[in-house]
Design a protein around this motif. Sequence first.
Motif, PDB file in Angstrom:
ATOM      1  N   ARG A 586       0.864  -1.190   0.000  1.00 38.20           N
ATOM      2  CA  ARG A 586       0.000   0.000   0.000  1.00 38.20           C
ATOM      3  C   ARG A 586       0.897   1.236   0.000  1.00 38.20           C
ATOM      4  NH1 ARG A 586      -2.232  -3.527   3.954  1.00 38.20           N
ATOM      5  NH2 ARG A 586      -4.252  -4.388   3.331  1.00 38.20           N
ATOM      6  N   SER A 587       1.167   1.749  -1.168  1.00 39.99           N
ATOM      7  CA  SER A 587       2.141   2.843  -1.261  1.00 39.99           C
ATOM      8  C   SER A 587       1.647   4.138  -0.648  1.00 39.99           C
ATOM      9  CB  SER A 587       2.503   3.092  -2.735  1.00 39.99           C
ATOM     10  OG  SER A 587       1.389   3.598  -3.459  1.00 39.99           O
ATOM     11  N   GLU A 588       0.362   4.227  -0.311  1.00 39.95           N
ATOM     12  CA  GLU A 588      -0.133   5.473   0.283  1.00 39.95           C
ATOM     13  C   GLU A 588       0.482   5.758   1.642  1.00 39.95           C
ATOM     14  OE1 GLU A 588      -3.343   2.272   0.276  1.00 39.95           O
ATOM     15  OE2 GLU A 588      -2.077   3.280  -1.193  1.00 39.95           O
ATOM     16  N   VAL A 620       7.564  -8.061  -5.436  1.00 38.41           N
ATOM     17  CA  VAL A 620       6.827  -7.068  -4.655  1.00 38.41           C
ATOM     18  C   VAL A 620       5.913  -6.286  -5.600  1.00 38.41           C
ATOM     19  CG1 VAL A 620       6.976  -5.008  -3.207  1.00 38.41           C
ATOM     20  CG2 VAL A 620       8.679  -6.847  -2.956  1.00 38.41           C
ATOM     21  N   ILE A 621       4.598  -6.442  -5.387  1.00 37.00           N
ATOM     22  CA  ILE A 621       3.641  -5.670  -6.178  1.00 37.00           C
ATOM     23  C   ILE A 621       3.393  -4.347  -5.469  1.00 37.00           C
ATOM     24  CG2 ILE A 621       1.270  -5.539  -7.013  1.00 37.00           C
ATOM     25  CD1 ILE A 621       1.242  -8.542  -7.288  1.00 37.00           C
ATOM     26  N   ILE A 622       3.762  -3.262  -6.135  1.00 36.96           N
ATOM     27  CA  ILE A 622       3.568  -1.925  -5.579  1.00 36.96           C
ATOM     28  C   ILE A 622       2.304  -1.328  -6.195  1.00 36.96           C
ATOM     29  CG2 ILE A 622       4.560   0.373  -5.257  1.00 36.96           C
ATOM     30  CD1 ILE A 622       7.332  -0.929  -5.668  1.00 36.96           C
ATOM     31  N   ARG A 623       1.289  -1.175  -5.371  1.00 38.30           N
ATOM     32  CA  ARG A 623       0.060  -0.545  -5.860  1.00 38.30           C
ATOM     33  C   ARG A 623       0.266   0.965  -5.903  1.00 38.30           C
ATOM     34  NH1 ARG A 623      -5.238  -1.280  -2.314  1.00 38.30           N
ATOM     35  NH2 ARG A 623      -4.129   0.205  -0.996  1.00 38.30           N
ATOM     36  N   THR A 624      -0.056   1.573  -7.023  1.00 32.50           N
ATOM     37  CA  THR A 624       0.085   3.027  -7.109  1.00 32.50           C
ATOM     38  C   THR A 624      -0.901   3.693  -6.163  1.00 32.50           C
ATOM     39  OG1 THR A 624      -1.458   3.164  -8.967  1.00 32.50           O
ATOM     40  CG2 THR A 624       0.882   2.919  -9.493  1.00 32.50           C
ATOM     41  N   LEU A 625      -0.664   4.941  -5.905  1.00 36.24           N
ATOM     42  CA  LEU A 625      -1.407   5.695  -4.897  1.00 36.24           C
ATOM     43  C   LEU A 625      -2.912   5.445  -4.994  1.00 36.24           C
ATOM     44  CD1 LEU A 625      -1.378   7.831  -2.652  1.00 36.24           C
ATOM     45  CD2 LEU A 625      -1.495   9.580  -4.449  1.00 36.24           C
ATOM     46  N   ASP A 626      -3.471   4.971  -3.889  1.00 34.75           N
ATOM     47  CA  ASP A 626      -4.902   4.644  -3.832  1.00 34.75           C
ATOM     48  C   ASP A 626      -5.540   5.470  -2.721  1.00 34.75           C
ATOM     49  OD1 ASP A 626      -7.378   3.516  -4.119  1.00 34.75           O
ATOM     50  OD2 ASP A 626      -6.880   1.630  -3.134  1.00 34.75           O
ATOM     51  N   VAL A 627      -5.921   6.698  -3.053  1.00 38.44           N
ATOM     52  CA  VAL A 627      -6.580   7.575  -2.088  1.00 38.44           C
ATOM     53  C   VAL A 627      -7.881   8.077  -2.689  1.00 38.44           C
ATOM     54  CG1 VAL A 627      -4.452   8.287  -0.951  1.00 38.44           C
ATOM     55  CG2 VAL A 627      -5.296   9.592  -2.912  1.00 38.44           C
ATOM     56  N   PHE A 645     -17.109   7.328  -2.815  1.00 44.15           N
ATOM     57  CA  PHE A 645     -16.683   5.987  -3.206  1.00 44.15           C
ATOM     58  C   PHE A 645     -16.966   5.715  -4.687  1.00 44.15           C
ATOM     59  CE2 PHE A 645     -16.859   5.556   1.363  1.00 44.15           C
ATOM     60  CZ  PHE A 645     -15.721   4.820   1.613  1.00 44.15           C
ATOM     61  N   LEU A 646     -17.792   6.550  -5.283  1.00 44.00           N
ATOM     62  CA  LEU A 646     -18.051   6.432  -6.714  1.00 44.00           C
ATOM     63  C   LEU A 646     -17.459   7.617  -7.464  1.00 44.00           C
ATOM     64  CD1 LEU A 646     -21.787   5.228  -6.688  1.00 44.00           C
ATOM     65  CD2 LEU A 646     -19.710   3.845  -6.811  1.00 44.00           C
ATOM     66  N   GLY A 647     -16.544   8.316  -6.811  1.00 43.57           N
ATOM     67  CA  GLY A 647     -16.002   9.538  -7.395  1.00 43.57           C
ATOM     68  C   GLY A 647     -14.536   9.425  -7.738  1.00 43.57           C
ATOM     69  N   GLU A 648     -13.789  10.501  -7.441  1.00 42.59           N
ATOM     70  CA  GLU A 648     -12.385  10.584  -7.821  1.00 42.59           C
ATOM     71  C   GLU A 648     -11.528   9.876  -6.781  1.00 42.59           C
ATOM     72  OE1 GLU A 648      -9.199  13.984  -9.309  1.00 42.59           O
ATOM     73  OE2 GLU A 648     -11.096  14.582  -8.400  1.00 42.59           O
ATOM     74  N   ARG A 649     -11.270   8.617  -7.014  1.00 39.02           N
ATOM     75  CA  ARG A 649     -10.443   7.828  -6.113  1.00 39.02           C
ATOM     76  C   ARG A 649      -9.664   6.794  -6.914  1.00 39.02           C
ATOM     77  NH1 ARG A 649     -13.467   2.921  -3.148  1.00 39.02           N
ATOM     78  NH2 ARG A 649     -11.465   3.015  -2.076  1.00 39.02           N
ATOM     79  N   GLY A 650      -8.684   6.155  -6.267  1.00 41.45           N
ATOM     80  CA  GLY A 650      -7.893   5.128  -6.939  1.00 41.45           C
ATOM     81  C   GLY A 650      -7.131   5.669  -8.125  1.00 41.45           C
ATOM     82  N   VAL A 651      -7.140   4.924  -9.217  1.00 41.60           N
ATOM     83  CA  VAL A 651      -6.370   5.300 -10.403  1.00 41.60           C
ATOM     84  C   VAL A 651      -6.856   6.615 -10.995  1.00 41.60           C
ATOM     85  CG1 VAL A 651      -7.814   4.162 -12.147  1.00 41.60           C
ATOM     86  CG2 VAL A 651      -5.331   4.300 -12.481  1.00 41.60           C
ATOM     87  N   ARG A 652      -8.087   7.012 -10.682  1.00 36.78           N
ATOM     88  CA  ARG A 652      -8.616   8.262 -11.232  1.00 36.78           C
ATOM     89  C   ARG A 652      -7.825   9.470 -10.734  1.00 36.78           C
ATOM     90  NH1 ARG A 652     -14.765   6.170  -9.923  1.00 36.78           N
ATOM     91  NH2 ARG A 652     -14.746   4.464 -11.439  1.00 36.78           N
ATOM     92  N   ILE A 653      -7.246   9.348  -9.541  1.00 35.70           N
ATOM     93  CA  ILE A 653      -6.386  10.420  -9.041  1.00 35.70           C
ATOM     94  C   ILE A 653      -5.194  10.584  -9.967  1.00 35.70           C
ATOM     95  CG2 ILE A 653      -4.906  11.160  -7.143  1.00 35.70           C
ATOM     96  CD1 ILE A 653      -7.773  11.290  -6.325  1.00 35.70           C
ATOM     97  N   GLY A 654      -4.555   9.463 -10.317  1.00 27.21           N
ATOM     98  CA  GLY A 654      -3.383   9.511 -11.190  1.00 27.21           C
ATOM     99  C   GLY A 654      -3.717   9.950 -12.596  1.00 27.21           C
TER     100      GLY A 654
END
Length: 850
Positions: A586-588, A620-627, A645-654
Amino acid sequence: MTLLKNEGKPCQLSLVAPLSGMLLSIEESADPVFAGRLIGDGVAINPTDSVVLAPCAGTISQLHDSKHAVAIKTDSGVEVLIHVGIDTVVLRGEGFETNVKIGDKVSVGQELLSFDPEFVGAKAASLQTAMMITTGETGVVVNPRTEVKAGQDTVFAIGAEPEKQMSTESKYSRQDSITLTEDFVLKNPLGLHARPSATLIQIIKRFNSEVMILNKDNGKESKANSLTALMGLQTVLGSNLQITVTGPDAKDAMEAVLDGFRSGLGEEVSDVLPSADEAMEEEAPLLGPVEGSDGRLPGVKAAPGMAIGKLHHLIHELPDYPEEGVGVSDELGQLDYGIQKAQESLQQLVTKMEADHVGGHAEVFVAHQQLLEDPAISERARELIESGKSAMWAWHRSFLAEADEMRKLDNPMLAARAIDVEDVGLRVLRYLMGVEGGTDQLPENTILCLEDITPSEVVTLDRKRVIGIVTLHGGATSHAAILAGSLNIPYLVNVPASVRQYENGTDVILNTNKGYMLVNPTQEEIARTVARQERAAAEHEAALKVADQPAVTLDGHHVEIAANIANQDDAEKAVKMGAEAVGLLRSEFLYMERATEPSMDEQVKAYEGILGAMGKDRPVIIRTLDVGGDKPLAYLPLPREENPFLGERGVRIGINRPAMLRKQVRAILKAAHAGHARIMFPMISSLDEFRAVKKLVLEEQEKAGVTVEVGIMIEVPSAALLADHFAKEVDFFSIGTNDLTQYTLAVDRGHPKLAARIDGLHPAVLRLIDMTVKAANKEGKWTGICGSLASDPNAVPILVGLGVQELSISVPAIPVVKARVRSLNYEQCQSLAREALTLDSVEDVRRLTA
């Protein structure tokens, strides 16, 4: 505030246009209540835009629940109401968005609210917006029937100070006064909003009596001569009101007020409200556990585990303290003493956590030390002390006010940190009072029950006595929850208030994994639980002895057992526990609890440390920022969303902030030499999202001359349904069963009533897993699971049977899950999985694997 000239006299206040459009006098309003100045003097605007701006500086004094009306009170006491549209209250907020909240300070031209002109215009009688003075002042419309610009053009000027009228109180002094009280059930469909409130005020103005109205349902009370105060009563259809009239003509005034209420205050109302006989009967839910029906009190798991003990209620009560101080210098000295002692005790806590091998979470208390240095609380307290208050009184009021302000913030992470402010504040207050806040007098085998628990209370618990925690409030992802999990203390949040009816010493079984506490269990239930605990302890001890051996089924099928980790300390523990890989980093952890984004050097150093700890042979699987959603960042402003939870989160941030994502990808590639790195993207829901981020990775790989595998998390149903397409373009899948289950079943996994229905063994979830695995196998790719389902003993045989090749789990669970796999027969697991896919309920699947 601009001062204008009107007939040679300076105006008290000038108001700029809240909206652009055609300016009209209030008499030209299409609403007869507004046109008749029943609410007050002002203007009307036929708008050409849809963002309402502040016409003056002041404080938001009222914000209607339907979001269509907002009031500002200036420092001089003038109150300005802006009412968007006509009959827009019936929309109940649909089509409106607010940018402020009650108590906010606003400046001229600041955005207050916005609306969808097409939607609201189609539903409401008109979009015509009125701006009115509700505190009785009158003024002059500036250049009526002209086009005005929002936030720029002055549209209304309040003239000379209105003639001062004799107060009601002084009128009473000349005549005999009486007081009458009557109860009334409100029949207005939408409660006392602007129109009926204005009508009531006009009725009252005819009399020399004061009218008070109490909403008995919520305890709010106000004088009935203020529009915003009446709206602030928060009444609804059926509200129970108590009307009190005091004055020389109270009898006539009361009759007029009651007649007004009976007639609806200008609105059409029903003469008959539902009777008690017609009220909806209370029935037990048709599904799920019934609160207390079998002694089970449901809750939400905050930290896993099972415990048998005795309930003990802990209610925080502080002794009384004086409000007035003995002397400013003495009280300021006391405050400095309390803060210094709190700082010292926090440092001792950090040392204790390191001794308890949970030093990785000590940043919670480092943050508490920083809070003590924050002048926001201490300066407010010092001002109160200098006004004559005691240090205890001033400090208590100050930190409670700061916590209340934090709770009102739109940023959910900051709002949730109010409990940290209270934690720090109580620590200082106890030193000022000379009282201890510990729990060392608790009996052994205590299941502690509180309203809520602070992080420092968790750390300072005597774990020889306290074996479990339940709270009526709190969050499953709070600091307290994280610490309880690290200390292996089972913790259940959102337990119903009915738990208070059980006395101290009541026998209970706490099972947070299943989300309940069983009150007054039978001896048989206790014996079963004890047997489970003993069996689990023995299995864990045996599993530890062979933790380094691979997880191979009895018939030779290997399943990779990986770890879910958040830092290098976790990685080192994972290796000791026998982890063959990291299935989720969890890279966050690099991004949270800080004021700025981590630098490139910080990221590279952290990744190198983790990759080095795992070694070249353990991927090692590094998950990109998940906020986003329930994990916001203080320095990453995200728009307020109706459903985050249905908005701008997870990969959508990146995707929306590619510079941030690119920086992280570069850091991973730069650190890749230290081990075997993989990149994984969270919350992928469509192919165009994956193609966009993979293109970025390919660009950075070409620049760095480094290649790593790239995969995605399957945690959105659309990704599972399109797995056959994704499998052609990804290197691997990792199924996040926590979110996949939540989104598939449309149940928030933190919901206090519904969370118990979240179960990854639901047949619908199993079918999505099966679909994903088959799609990956067809393209020669592999599938792992990194959700909590992977460590569920009953789920492991089914997941293995479905063909999942990697199970990534929490570090402590690694030895037991490896041992579980070694006890299985792969062919039998396949048969079990096939049967599970034919079932139609979680209960049937659970019975199949029991």
